[in-house]
Design a protein around this motif. Structure first.
Motif, PDB file in Angstrom:
ATOM      1  N   GLN A  70      43.980  44.615  36.587  1.00 54.23           N
ATOM      2  CA  GLN A  70      45.110  43.882  37.152  1.00 54.23           C
ATOM      3  C   GLN A  70      45.128  44.184  38.641  1.00 54.23           C
ATOM      4  N   ALA A  71      44.671  43.208  39.421  1.00 52.93           N
ATOM      5  CA  ALA A  71      44.463  43.390  40.853  1.00 52.93           C
ATOM      6  C   ALA A  71      45.674  42.952  41.664  1.00 52.93           C
ATOM      7  N   ARG A  72      45.970  43.717  42.709  1.00 52.56           N
ATOM      8  CA  ARG A  72      46.958  43.259  43.674  1.00 52.56           C
ATOM      9  C   ARG A  72      46.435  41.966  44.279  1.00 52.56           C
ATOM     10  N   GLU A  73      47.347  41.080  44.628  1.00 51.68           N
ATOM     11  CA  GLU A  73      46.967  39.777  45.185  1.00 51.68           C
ATOM     12  C   GLU A  73      45.959  39.922  46.333  1.00 51.68           C
ATOM     13  N   GLY A  74      46.159  40.898  47.199  1.00 53.31           N
ATOM     14  CA  GLY A  74      45.272  41.095  48.334  1.00 53.31           C
ATOM     15  C   GLY A  74      43.878  41.585  47.982  1.00 53.31           C
ATOM     16  N   ALA A  75      43.672  42.060  46.759  1.00 57.52           N
ATOM     17  CA  ALA A  75      42.366  42.577  46.340  1.00 57.52           C
ATOM     18  C   ALA A  75      41.591  41.594  45.466  1.00 57.52           C
ATOM     19  N   VAL A  76      42.194  40.456  45.141  1.00 58.38           N
ATOM     20  CA  VAL A  76      41.543  39.486  44.259  1.00 58.38           C
ATOM     21  C   VAL A  76      40.194  39.047  44.835  1.00 58.38           C
ATOM     22  N   GLY A  77      40.121  38.787  46.132  1.00 57.54           N
ATOM     23  CA  GLY A  77      38.868  38.364  46.759  1.00 57.54           C
ATOM     24  C   GLY A  77      37.771  39.407  46.630  1.00 57.54           C
ATOM     25  N   PHE A  78      38.125  40.677  46.793  1.00 61.07           N
ATOM     26  CA  PHE A  78      37.167  41.773  46.635  1.00 61.07           C
ATOM     27  C   PHE A  78      36.548  41.730  45.246  1.00 61.07           C
ATOM     28  N   TYR A  79      37.394  41.656  44.222  1.00 56.34           N
ATOM     29  CA  TYR A  79      36.892  41.645  42.856  1.00 56.34           C
ATOM     30  C   TYR A  79      36.111  40.367  42.561  1.00 56.34           C
ATOM     31  N   ALA A  80      36.570  39.224  43.074  1.00 62.98           N
ATOM     32  CA  ALA A  80      35.870  37.954  42.850  1.00 62.98           C
ATOM     33  C   ALA A  80      34.449  38.017  43.417  1.00 62.98           C
ATOM     34  N   ARG A  81      34.275  38.637  44.578  1.00 66.35           N
ATOM     35  CA  ARG A  81      32.936  38.772  45.157  1.00 66.35           C
ATOM     36  C   ARG A  81      32.017  39.625  44.282  1.00 66.35           C
ATOM     37  N   LEU A  82      32.595  40.433  43.421  1.00 64.69           N
ATOM     38  CA  LEU A  82      31.815  41.296  42.527  1.00 64.69           C
ATOM     39  C   LEU A  82      31.684  40.699  41.117  1.00 64.69           C
ATOM     40  N   GLY A  83      32.055  39.425  40.980  1.00 59.77           N
ATOM     41  CA  GLY A  83      31.863  38.737  39.709  1.00 59.77           C
ATOM     42  C   GLY A  83      33.044  38.707  38.764  1.00 59.77           C
ATOM     43  N   TRP A  84      34.204  39.205  39.188  1.00 60.20           N
ATOM     44  CA  TRP A  84      35.395  39.193  38.345  1.00 60.20           C
ATOM     45  C   TRP A  84      36.056  37.821  38.409  1.00 60.20           C
TER      46      TRP A  84
END
Length: 107
Positions: A70-84
């Protein structure tokens, strides 16, 4: 601890249903919690390296098939770049802010 919603694709279905069968292919699952890198050390690959090692060990030790967080809104891009990928509806944790549930296949 803050109350957060469950991960829709992992549960809530009656045993024997199609949803239950689909959820079974995602288990065993690992949940990533309380991950973060202090601002002074961000953008150096430390978070990505720590997460990659955690997921590698989850597969090796527990046979994990999927990862959930469960990612903070500001970290969604970080996780998306890693395939989440984002799942379920956005939600807010009081005193913390908006979040998104995310998942990733580990196979």
């Amino acid at each position: 601890a803050a109350r957060t919603p469950g991960f829709g694709p992992l549960g809530g279905a009656r045993e024997g249903s199609l949803r239950s069968a689909a959820a079974a292919t995602l288990r065993p699952a690992v949940q990533v919690r309380q991950m973060g890198v202090s601002e002074a050390h961000r953008r150096r690959g430390l978070g990505a390296a720590a997460l990659a090692r955690l997921l590698k060990e989850a597969v090796a030790v527990w046979g994990a098939r999927s990862g959930w967080l469960q990612a903070r809104e500001g970290a969604v891009g970080f996780y998306a770049r890693l395939g989440w990928q984002e799942v379920d509806e956005p939600f807010t944790i009081t005193g913390v802010g908006p979040h998104r549930s995310m998942w990733r296949s580990l196979s």
